[in-house]
Write a protein that holds these residues in place. Structure first.
Motif, PDB file in Angstrom:
ATOM      1  N   ASP A  16       0.819  -1.204   0.000  1.00 42.80           N
ATOM      2  CA  ASP A  16       0.000   0.000   0.000  1.00 42.80           C
ATOM      3  C   ASP A  16       0.860   1.264   0.000  1.00 42.80           C
ATOM      4  O   ASP A  16       1.904   1.331   0.649  1.00 42.80           O
ATOM      5  N   ASN A  17       0.402   2.264  -0.730  1.00 45.16           N
ATOM      6  CA  ASN A  17       0.839   3.655  -0.565  1.00 45.16           C
ATOM      7  C   ASN A  17       2.325   3.894  -0.800  1.00 45.16           C
ATOM      8  O   ASN A  17       2.924   4.749  -0.149  1.00 45.16           O
ATOM      9  N   GLY A  24      -9.487  -5.639  -3.430  1.00 44.55           N
ATOM     10  CA  GLY A  24      -8.868  -4.458  -2.851  1.00 44.55           C
ATOM     11  C   GLY A  24      -9.135  -3.247  -3.722  1.00 44.55           C
ATOM     12  O   GLY A  24     -10.123  -3.198  -4.458  1.00 44.55           O
ATOM     13  N   MET A  82      -4.043   1.721  -5.847  1.00 42.45           N
ATOM     14  CA  MET A  82      -3.163   2.561  -5.043  1.00 42.45           C
ATOM     15  C   MET A  82      -3.156   3.994  -5.595  1.00 42.45           C
ATOM     16  O   MET A  82      -3.288   4.183  -6.800  1.00 42.45           O
ATOM     17  N   ASP A 102      -4.214   4.381  -1.342  1.00 45.85           N
ATOM     18  CA  ASP A 102      -5.473   4.160  -0.645  1.00 45.85           C
ATOM     19  C   ASP A 102      -6.244   5.449  -0.371  1.00 45.85           C
ATOM     20  O   ASP A 102      -7.472   5.481  -0.467  1.00 45.85           O
ATOM     21  N   GLN A 103      -5.516   6.502   0.030  1.00 47.20           N
ATOM     22  CA  GLN A 103      -6.194   7.692   0.552  1.00 47.20           C
ATOM     23  C   GLN A 103      -6.343   8.825  -0.468  1.00 47.20           C
ATOM     24  O   GLN A 103      -6.784   9.919  -0.113  1.00 47.20           O
ATOM     25  N   ASP A 145      -8.949   2.634   2.589  1.00 50.35           N
ATOM     26  CA  ASP A 145      -8.375   1.283   2.634  1.00 50.35           C
ATOM     27  C   ASP A 145      -9.420   0.275   3.121  1.00 50.35           C
ATOM     28  O   ASP A 145      -9.133  -0.600   3.930  1.00 50.35           O
ATOM     29  N   ASP A 187     -10.674  -2.248   1.609  1.00 50.36           N
ATOM     30  CA  ASP A 187     -10.703  -3.434   0.766  1.00 50.36           C
ATOM     31  C   ASP A 187     -11.357  -4.593   1.526  1.00 50.36           C
ATOM     32  O   ASP A 187     -11.393  -4.624   2.746  1.00 50.36           O
ATOM     33  N   ASN A 247      -8.169   1.452   9.726  1.00 52.00           N
ATOM     34  CA  ASN A 247      -7.599   0.693   8.616  1.00 52.00           C
ATOM     35  C   ASN A 247      -7.626  -0.816   8.833  1.00 52.00           C
ATOM     36  O   ASN A 247      -7.704  -1.583   7.878  1.00 52.00           O
ATOM     37  N   ASP A 297      -5.712   9.599   9.525  1.00 51.16           N
ATOM     38  CA  ASP A 297      -5.075   9.783   8.221  1.00 51.16           C
ATOM     39  C   ASP A 297      -4.827  11.268   8.009  1.00 51.16           C
ATOM     40  O   ASP A 297      -5.765  12.081   8.123  1.00 51.16           O
ATOM     41  N   GLU A 357       3.708   0.330   7.395  1.00 44.94           N
ATOM     42  CA  GLU A 357       2.470   0.885   6.835  1.00 44.94           C
ATOM     43  C   GLU A 357       1.802   1.882   7.777  1.00 44.94           C
ATOM     44  O   GLU A 357       0.914   2.621   7.373  1.00 44.94           O
TER      45      GLU A 357
END
Length: 797
Positions: free
Chosen positions: A367-368, A434, A437, A439-440, A479, A481, A598, A627, A644
């Protein structure tokens, strides 16, 4: 005034206490002023003023300190009751410190030296009443159970049978026991009447522990298989070990010698784990009237192992030798047609789905890190020779023809990192999806990614073509998913038995769909959600909410928690400084509270279902996250990524990076009030919660290791048995627990030598005993104690 009472030595204790209370009051006053300017509660300002004045009066030796403090304690008690009622774990941290100070002031060494100024009886009398009232309130709160549901299941069967593929009752042949991912065993030797007699049967140590070149988030999430007369265990370093089910004695071991690719020096490698291996037996299909492929002469019983260095290996289940006829001398390089990625940036953390003819696998994408990550493609290989049969790329969903050499799948398309369920009679498999990318931030997401992210997609097993898809989070910026393996179950409804797929989600909804066509069985409502994304992005105006859900109520300032009024006040200040408009509050430069967070209400542990009793057993979690978006120009100068949830997640290629972390107090404890974890059961014929109880203690997560049952998160899954007992080991404390499925009563627990953030399983040994097996290896990202234990429990012989 007597000379003795006024003497300096005897006034020393009140003076010392006065200094302490003055400082405490001033600290509360300063924080209370800050909180008040943010629109928060005035309690801390007023109580700080009262406690500071009490301290000043004690320093002056004035008896007026006693009735003044009585007023503070009395007002604090009323305020606490107004905010949280008789909720022990919220009430006591608000009052305990003030109650203790009140008791101290009533001690003769503190009150007798005080100078006159108010009648002696008025001072001690009013303070005594305030102390008694506070203490009585705390005692009364021990008899309430806020957040819990007391209930009793009144049936042992609903007249339905499992439609899952048949297997010997004593086996556990797939991650979720069957291809249905139901995590239900027909074994009944262990019952609510005898579960408390369970005892250790054997312990095996794999020898696989985190090493110096491993990522920090090395995790043991394995659920072993019991099939072919053996137990098959997979370790974080992708080693497979076959054990004797009765004794735990090692039969064979295979080590793929994975490359860690210098992961310790690259913080993009998020995880190193192996949730399990998959099993295929040609004879099982031959016995059911289906003919296995002619190529199945060698390795008729085989295991499929996904490795942390991006391979898929076929092993002879009898011997542990590589099946040379599969792929390239027994393995497939999953990097093919994927393109570049950093160490650990792409591989399968979960075992593949194995049907009659195919082994189907997706992949984890870190992720990210950037907007140019590997594809989320799902690939189906021939189960015998390993040639590519079809590929479904959510970035190019209509073309499932095997990709040509030299070409690449769509970069950064939504991935499927969890576990696939399938129904071979319907010819469908169900993918928990999911998102794309990062996520945010989703300002540049494609039309295809918006369609297939954060939902369940049903593919035709033979061709990989989409048969239906249902999205559970629109334009996912949190996030959310779908982490858990969907569970398949035939549900009794007013319109007859319906084939269902049940998907648990991070945002707390449990979606129940007809698995033939994706239509809701339990109604789903589109509800308005907060808007106001950052420049260049947008939010969906509504989100789908299932009428069967474990979503928490909107958090308020009064939900802030701490072990003292001071850290609680600081959490309130943080809460008021964050953006929070309820669930689905978009990420912001200010910092947004994400609740559920998350890790979600439900993550990769999924749920377990009992098709005979028609119930679902779940372990919902409640932890808030924060976040905070960071402009790309500021990413390089910020704290470096460590995991993460530590440092800035760069999101290279996007206009914003992001800082994510759990919403914790300065003491490292959750800012939100407990409970943080439950166990619960749902009647799937009515969609109503039967019972719900706090689960787990803070023994292994608090500064003082007390086994207080506050309810803690559990990362991992559950299983149920025909005997009426459910099991869970995934809590942050080191226990394996058994529950009565009828009412949720905890029947038994066993202390484990390490964390067990995994899903346990059960089987019958050659000796006829029912065993419960758990892997206790710890979890790097959660900080639970790490180890290498495989432990079996059984009733006495």
């Amino acid at each position: 005034m007597s000379t003795d009472r006024a003497s300096t030595p005897r006034r020393l204790l009140p003076s010392l206490l006065g200094v302490v209370m003055l400082l405490m009051g001033l600290a509360l006053l300063a924080g209370g002023i800050k909180l008040a300017t943010l629109g928060g509660s005035l309690y801390y300002l007023l109580s700080g003023l009262g406690i500071a004045l009490t301290g000043a009066l004690l320093l002056a030796g004035r008896r007026a300190a006693l009735p003044l403090y009585a007023l503070v304690l009395f007002a604090s008690t009323l305020w606490s009751l107004w905010e949280v009622g008789l909720d022990w774990w919220q009430l006591v941290p608000r009052l305990a410190l003030w109650f203790v100070l009140g008791l101290v002031l009533l001690l003769p060494w503190f009150r007798r030296p005080l100078l006159a100024g108010v009648p002696y009886a008025l001072g001690t009398g009013t303070l005594s009443v305030a102390v008694v009232l506070a203490g009585a309130t705390a005692i009364a709160s021990q008899f309430t159970h806020p957040g819990e549901i007391q209930g009793q299941l009144d049936r042992d069967t609903a007249g339905t049978a499992s439609g899952a593929p048949a297997m010997p009752e004593g086996d556990w042949q797939a991650y979720g026991r069957t291809a249905f991912g139901d995590r239900y065993s027909p074994l009944a030797q262990i019952t609510p009447a005898n579960a408390d007699k369970l005892q250790p049967a054997w312990t095996y140590r794999t020898g696989d522990i985190p090493g110096p070149n491993d990522p920090g988030e090395t995790t043991a999430e394995n659920t072993p298989l019991k099939v072919n007369g053996m137990l098959y265990v997979c370790t974080p370093h992708s080693k497979v070990i076959a054990l004797d089910p009765d004794t735990g004695k090692e039969i064979w071991r295979y080590d793929p010698q994975i490359s860690t690719q210098n992961a310790a020096n690259f913080k993009g490698w998020a995880h190193m784990t192996c949730r399990g291996v998959s099993y295929h037996d040609d004879a099982a299909y031959a016995a059911s009237g289906q003919s296995p492929a002619a190529a199945a002469n060698a390795c008729p019983r085989r295991l499929f192992l996904p490795t942390a260095d991006t391979r898929l290996i076929a092993l002879d289940a009898d011997t542990g030798k590589v099946c040379e006829g599969f792929g390239d001398k027994g393995q497939i390089d999953l990097r093919a047609n994927i393109g570049t990625f950093a160490a650990g940036g792409y591989y399968s953390t979960s075992p593949p789905a194995v049907t009659k003819d195919l082994v189907v696998i997706g992949g984890h994408v870190t992720d990210n890190v950037s907007t140019d990550e590997p594809s989320g493609v799902v690939r189906a290989y021939d189960v015998h020779d390993g040639h590519l049969v079809w590929n479904w790329d959510s970035g190019n969903p209509d073309d499932t023809t095997p990709i040509a050499p030299g070409q690449h799948y769509t970069r950064n398309s939504p991935n499927m990192w969890s576990l696939i369920s399938f129904d071979e009679k319907l010819g469908l498999m169900y993918l928990p999806m999911g998102n794309q990318m990062p996520d945010q931030w989703g300002g540049n997401r494609t039309e295809a990614s918006e369609k297939y992210s954060a939902g369940v997609t049903a593919l035709d097993i033979a061709t990989g073509h989409v048969r239906w898809t249902y999205q559970f989070t629109h334009h996912d910026l949190w996030d959310m998913d779908v982490g858990g393996q969907p569970s398949l179950m035939d549900i009794k409804t007013a319109d007859g038995i319906k084939p269902a797929v049940i998907a648990s989600t991070k945002q707390g909804s449990v979606y129940v769909l007809d698995r033939t066509n994706g239509q809701p069985i339990v109604p789903i409502d589109e509800v308005p959600v907060p808007g106001g994304a950052v420049t260049g992005d947008h939010t969906a105006p509504t989100q789908p909410k299932s009428q069967l859900n474990f979503m928490p109520p909107v958090m308020t300032e009064r939900d802030m928690w701490g072990v003292t009024p001071f850290d609680q006040m600081l959490c309130r200040i943080d809460f008021k400084q964050l953006r929070y408009d309820g669930a689905f509050t978009p990420p912001s430069l200010q910092g947004s509270l994400v609740y559920p967070g998350n890790f979600g209400v439900f993550d990769w542990g999924g749920v377990s279902v009992d098709p005979e009793r028609q119930i679902m057993f779940v372990n919902p979690n409640y932890m808030a996250f924060v976040d905070k978006l960071v402009p790309a120009s500021d990413v390089e100068g910020g704290p470096a990524r460590k995991s993460e949830t530590e440092g800035i997640q760069a999101n290279k290629g996007a206009p914003y990076g992001v800082i994510m972390n759990a919403f914790l107090s300065p003491m490292g404890l959750p800012c939100q009030a407990p409970a943080w974890g439950y166990v619960a059961a749902v009647d799937m014929t009515t969609h109503q919660v039967i019972w719900k109880h706090k689960n787990g203690t803070v023994r292994d997560n608090s500064p003082v290791p007390l086994p207080l049952t506050m309810g803690v998160p559990a990362l991992g899954g559950t299983f149920m048995t025909k005997g009426g007992v459910a099991f869970l080991s995934a809590t942050l404390d080191q226990y394996l627990r058994a529950y009565d499925v009828r009412n949720g009563k905890q029947l038994w627990e066993a202390r484990l030598p390490a964390g067990a953030q995994t899903t346990p399983m059960t089987y019958t040994g050659k000796d006829g005993r029912q065993y419960v097996l758990v892997v206790a290896g710890g979890h790097g990202s959660l900080g639970t104690k790490q180890g290498d234990y495989v432990m079996a429990f059984a009733l006495p012989k």
